[in-house]
Write a protein that holds these residues in place. Structure first.
Motif, short mmCIF file in Angstrom:
data_model
loop_
_atom_site.label_atom_id
_atom_site.label_comp_id
_atom_site.label_asym_id
_atom_site.label_seq_id
_atom_site.Cartn_x
_atom_site.Cartn_y
_atom_site.Cartn_z
N ARG A 160 0.84 -1.22 0.00
CA ARG A 160 0.00 0.00 0.00
C ARG A 160 0.86 1.27 0.00
O ARG A 160 0.61 2.24 -0.72
N THR A 161 1.91 1.27 0.82
CA THR A 161 2.78 2.48 0.93
C THR A 161 3.50 2.75 -0.39
O THR A 161 3.59 3.89 -0.86
N LEU A 162 4.03 1.68 -0.99
CA LEU A 162 4.73 1.84 -2.26
C LEU A 162 3.80 2.34 -3.34
O LEU A 162 4.18 3.16 -4.20
N ALA A 163 2.59 1.79 -3.34
CA ALA A 163 1.64 2.25 -4.35
C ALA A 163 1.36 3.74 -4.21
O ALA A 163 1.30 4.49 -5.20
N GLN A 164 1.18 4.19 -2.94
CA GLN A 164 0.91 5.62 -2.72
C GLN A 164 2.11 6.48 -3.09
O GLN A 164 1.99 7.53 -3.73
N ALA A 165 3.32 5.96 -2.74
CA ALA A 165 4.54 6.73 -3.05
C ALA A 165 4.76 6.81 -4.54
O ALA A 165 5.17 7.85 -5.08
N GLN A 166 4.50 5.70 -5.22
CA GLN A 166 4.69 5.71 -6.66
C GLN A 166 3.71 6.66 -7.33
O GLN A 166 4.05 7.36 -8.29
N ALA A 167 2.52 6.72 -6.80
CA ALA A 167 1.54 7.66 -7.37
C ALA A 167 2.01 9.10 -7.19
O ALA A 167 1.94 9.93 -8.11
N ALA B 223 4.80 14.08 -9.35
CA ALA B 223 5.91 15.05 -9.31
C ALA B 223 6.76 14.96 -10.55
O ALA B 223 7.22 15.96 -11.10
N ARG B 224 6.98 13.73 -11.03
CA ARG B 224 7.80 13.56 -12.23
C ARG B 224 7.11 14.16 -13.44
O ARG B 224 7.75 14.79 -14.29
N ALA B 225 5.84 14.00 -13.50
CA ALA B 225 5.14 14.62 -14.63
C ALA B 225 5.30 16.13 -14.62
O ALA B 225 5.52 16.78 -15.66
N GLY B 226 5.22 16.71 -13.43
CA GLY B 226 5.39 18.19 -13.36
C GLY B 226 6.79 18.62 -13.72
O GLY B 226 7.01 19.62 -14.40
N SER B 227 7.74 17.82 -13.27
CA SER B 227 9.14 18.18 -13.54
C SER B 227 9.45 18.05 -15.01
O SER B 227 10.14 18.90 -15.61
N GLN C 220 15.90 19.03 -15.06
CA GLN C 220 16.78 17.89 -15.30
C GLN C 220 17.13 17.17 -14.02
O GLN C 220 17.34 15.97 -14.00
N GLU C 221 17.21 17.88 -12.93
CA GLU C 221 17.56 17.26 -11.66
C GLU C 221 16.47 16.28 -11.23
O GLU C 221 16.75 15.19 -10.71
N LEU C 222 15.32 16.74 -11.47
CA LEU C 222 14.22 15.84 -11.07
C LEU C 222 14.12 14.64 -11.98
O LEU C 222 13.60 13.59 -11.61
N ILE C 223 14.60 14.79 -13.20
CA ILE C 223 14.64 13.62 -14.09
C ILE C 223 15.55 12.56 -13.52
O ILE C 223 15.25 11.37 -13.53
N ALA C 224 16.68 13.06 -12.96
CA ALA C 224 17.58 12.10 -12.31
C ALA C 224 16.95 11.48 -11.09
O ALA C 224 17.08 10.28 -10.83
N ALA C 225 16.25 12.33 -10.37
CA ALA C 225 15.56 11.77 -9.18
C ALA C 225 14.48 10.80 -9.57
O ALA C 225 14.14 9.88 -8.82
N ASN C 226 13.89 10.99 -10.72
CA ASN C 226 12.84 10.08 -11.20
C ASN C 226 13.35 8.67 -11.35
O ASN C 226 12.66 7.70 -11.08
N MET C 227 14.62 8.60 -11.78
CA MET C 227 15.21 7.27 -11.93
C MET C 227 15.33 6.58 -10.56
O MET C 227 15.13 5.38 -10.43
N VAL C 228 15.65 7.40 -9.59
CA VAL C 228 15.72 6.82 -8.23
C VAL C 228 14.37 6.33 -7.77
O VAL C 228 14.20 5.27 -7.16
N VAL C 229 13.37 7.16 -8.12
CA VAL C 229 12.01 6.77 -7.72
C VAL C 229 11.60 5.50 -8.42
O VAL C 229 10.92 4.64 -7.84
N GLU C 230 11.97 5.33 -9.68
CA GLU C 230 11.61 4.12 -10.39
C GLU C 230 12.22 2.90 -9.75
O GLU C 230 11.65 1.81 -9.78
N LYS C 231 13.38 3.05 -9.19
CA LYS C 231 14.04 1.91 -8.53
C LYS C 231 13.56 1.67 -7.12
O LYS C 231 13.90 0.66 -6.49
#
Length: 406
Positions: free
Chosen positions: A298-305, A310-314, A320-331
């Motif tokens: 449940r927590t992961l699902a909420q965090a991924q949402a 946030a990634r869409a906004g970035s 570009q920084e958030l693009i890099a952070a997006n990769m972290v979020v994907e992992k």
């Protein structure tokens, strides 16, 4: 002598051819003595004066129309007087062997005549009267034949219709009833006498048995006392031995029960308690793991949402920084899943149950979110007029992105 003939005492000699005649018989009758018989001129013949018997069996019809068969016997002979001898000689001299048959036929006719005028009852009760009437009725004929009837007896009366039997039935029944009554009385008296005799005999036998039993009991009692002295002492000694053996057996049984309690029951109770405890622990662990896995998902699902928002906004603003952070979020889901697998395979001791598992899972996820938060804080907002909301610090609970103001 050659020409001297002597008749037997029961015979009459008839000499024919003689000039001397007696009573116009044309022959001379000689009885009781001898006489000369001249050859060629005279001829001597013998007439039997012996007693003869004729049996009569004649079917007669009574005055009542009932057919009877009457059997009688007639005893007759030729009369001893000269007239009877002369009459019989003229009729039977040449047929003396048929005299019984001829006399029987004559008597049978008179018997039918006499029976036809009587009833069955009269014939049965008055047989002598029937015989006398038959003799009286045939007297004239017998006299002409020179026959003298000595006796006539009715031997049997046969009834084919059963009339005589029916006449006798009531009397026979009465006689039979009286006979049965008399027999019953005789049997009763005999039975009573037998019962009295049996009672006296039983009383005597009882008294004798009682006396004999008393003598036998006294003798046996004395013999038993003498014979039981030794066995009684032996029995008492055996009883004491049995009592000691019983006490020993009871003590051994108590000791065996104590050994059983110590060696079997207590270890078994301990093993059962251990098995129950392990089973409860396994059950709680499985439950804890299932609750932690669900909470993590449940927590992961909420965090991924939130990260996707946030990634869409970035990406839309070209950050570009958030693009890099997006990769972290994907992992981040993969990291959380690996952490969960590590927790499920680890032998952890959780002290506070489900809350403790939730806290562990929240800590793993919180670390990933903290990384994401630091990335957000490091990126300055652009001056294109769009304001970004900075996620606040998290303490391990899931974060939600604030809506953008356009």
């Amino acid at each position: 002598m050659l020409f001297w003939h002597v008749p037997a005492p029961n015979e009459a000699m008839l000499i024919s051819g003689s000039k001397r005649q007696e009573q116009d018989t044309q022959f001379r009758i000689v009885t009781g003595h001898g006489s000369f018989v001249l050859p060629v001129k005279q001829k001597a013949r013998m007439l039997s004066l012996a007693l003869q018997e004729a049996e009569i069996a004649e079917e007669c019809v009574t005055q009542q129309g009932i057919r009877l068969t009457v059997r009688a016997v007639c005893v007759f002979k030729v009369g001893d007087d000269a007239v009877s001898i002369a009459n019989a000689a003229r009729r039977f001299l040449s047929e003396q062997d048929r005299m019984e048959e001829l006399v029987g036929r004559i008597f049978a006719g008179h018997l039918r005549s006499i029976v036809g005028g009587l009833t069955v009852e009269q014939i049965i009760r008055e047989r002598s009267r029937v015989a006398q009437e038959v003799m009286a009725g045939s007297h004239g004929e017998m006299e002409k034949l020179g026959i003298v009837v000595d006796a006539l007896q009715i031997q049997e009366i046969e009834d084919a219709t059963g009339y005589i039997s029916n006449l006798a039935a009531p009397h026979a029944a009465a006689v039979a009833s009286q006979a049965r009554i008399a027999q019953a009385k005789a049997d009763q008296e005999a039975t009573e006498r037998e019962q009295q005799a049996a009672a006296l005999r039983a009383e005597y036998e009882r008294d004798t048995a009682i006396k004999r039993a008393g003598f036998t009991a006294e003798t046996e009692q004395s013999n038993a006392r003498a014979a039981q002295a030794g066995p009684l002492a032996l029995a008492r000694a055996s009883q004491e031995v049995i009592e000691e053996q019983t006490a020993l057996a009871e003590r051994q049984a108590g000791l065996a029960a104590q050994h059983l309690e110590a060696d079997v029951r207590r270890p078994a109770d301990a093993e059962a308690y251990r098995q129950r405890t392990l089973a409860e622990a396994g059950r709680d662990r499985a439950k804890f793991e299932a609750d932690g896995t669900a909470y993590t998902e449940r927590t992961l699902a909420q965090a991924q949402a939130d990260a996707n928002t946030a990634r869409a906004g970035s990406l839309r603003d070209g950050n570009q920084e958030l693009i890099a952070a997006n990769m972290v979020v994907e992992k981040l889901p993969a990291l959380a899943e690996a952490a969960a697998r590590g927790m499920s395979g680890a032998r952890l001791t959780v002290l506070n149950g489900t809350d403790g598992v939730n806290e562990v899972a929240a800590g793993v996820v919180g670390q990933g979110l903290a990384i994401l938060n630091s990335l957000h804080q490091s990126v300055p907002p652009k001056s294109n007029g769009v304001q970004r909301s900075v996620p606040p610090k998290t303490d391990g609970r899931p974060l939600r992105a604030a809506p953008e103001n356009k």
